[in-house]
Enzyme design. Structure first.
Site, PDB file in Angstrom:
ATOM      1  CG  HIS A  50      12.638  -4.275  31.457  1.00 33.68           C
ATOM      2  ND1 HIS A  50      12.126  -3.873  30.948  1.00 33.68           N
ATOM      3  CD2 HIS A  50      11.254  -5.555  31.550  1.00 33.68           C
ATOM      4  CE1 HIS A  50      11.588  -3.028  31.079  1.00 33.68           C
ATOM      5  NE2 HIS A  50      11.061  -4.612  31.366  1.00 33.68           N
ATOM      6  CD  GLU A 153       4.105  -4.564  30.826  1.00 34.07           C
ATOM      7  OE1 GLU A 153       4.824  -4.277  31.270  1.00 34.07           O
ATOM      8  OE2 GLU A 153       4.036  -4.677  29.864  1.00 34.07           O
ATOM      9  CG  ASP A 179       5.941  -2.705  33.227  1.00 35.46           C
ATOM     10  OD1 ASP A 179       6.213  -1.579  32.693  1.00 35.46           O
ATOM     11  OD2 ASP A 179       6.567  -3.637  33.511  1.00 35.46           O
TER      12      ASP A 179
END
Length: 267
Positions: A50, A153, A179
């Site tokens: 990310h 997730e 998530d």
């Protein structure tokens, strides 16, 4: 407290005894890692999923982690053999792999991380001390120390969690509650579906004697999860720490100077 780098991080993490504390690294420079390591954190997670990390930036922050004597786990952008190999060759302590949703996913991840599996061999990068380690010394040490962590997730992963944590060679799991919240569409106060999923993962990991890591919102929440058996906690990120400190400082200065301004006679 013993710093995780004084022993193999994998050994300390897998024991689940002493709680370990780390932080996400979102900024592709060496400085955050050096500061976090200097403060005594046990590990950092280089967030190549990310944050804007290319291989050169990952290589640089892994060198900083070695200088600061802090374990460095790389969250790869995609769970794929080339990303795993690159991070390990550059000297990562271990791999945090996103979206592991089945036993097959977990088994593939383990295989890509181990020379006893399908990891491509080279002792010429940093991990092999640029050829300083002999072939079998490097192979044996890497297979003994590389830490393999699966991110749980997805709803499918929660349903299959017993199979996932049962995979031999998988060292532990990270519960990605953010998530999971999105995947489960859990907008309710307190996120009850995420809580139920998290509890299910922790229970399965406990039965399999595998450690659990998660991002804790605060110290009180970490203490609550510690009671359930969670043994590794990610505390914010370098960007999060900077934002929190900057917000606090700005507020203090604004209040102080506003008070001073009220004392002045108008011109």
């Amino acid at each position: 407290m013993e710093n995780a780098c004084e022993r193999s991080f994998r050994e300390v993490f897998s024991s689940g005894g002493t709680p370990l504390f780390g932080s996400f690294i979102k900024t592709p420079t060496s400085h955050s890692v050096e500061i976090i390591g200097d403060l005594g954190f046990d590990f950092v997670v280089v967030d190549a999923e990310h944050a804007p990390f290319d291989r050169g930036a990952i290589d640089m922050v892994l060198l900083a982690a070695r200088a600061a004597r802090v374990a460095a786990i790389v969250r790869v952008p995609v769970t794929a053999p080339d990303y795993v190999l690159a991070a390990l060759d550059d000297g990562a302590t271990g791999i945090l792999a996103p979206h592991i949703a089945s036993a097959r996913d977990a088994a593939d991840l383990v295989s890509w991380c181990r020379y006893s599996g399908k990891r491509g061999f080279s002792n010429s990068p940093r991990a092999g001390r640029y050829g300083g380690k002999g072939v079998w010394q490097h192979i044996d040490e890497a297979d003994k120390t590389v830490t393999v962590i699966a991110m749980i997730e997805d709803a499918e992963a929660v349903e299959r969690i017993d199979e996932i944590v049962g995979v031999v060679g998988l060292d532990g799991v990270f519960v990605g509650r953010g998530d999971l919240g999105v995947a489960l569409g859990d907008r309710e106060p307190g996120a009850p579906r995420v809580k139920a999923a998290t509890d299910k993962v922790i229970e399965a990991a406990r039965r399999a004697r595998k450690p659990v890591c998660l991002l804790a919102a605060n110290a009180a929440e970490a203490a609550e999860f510690r009671v359930t058996g969670v043994s590794a906690f990610v505390i914010s990120s370098d960007q999060g720490f900077m934002r929190t400190a900057a917000k606090s400082a700005l507020g203090e200065f604004q209040v102080a100077c506003q008070r001073h301004n009220q004392w002045q006679e108008p011109l």
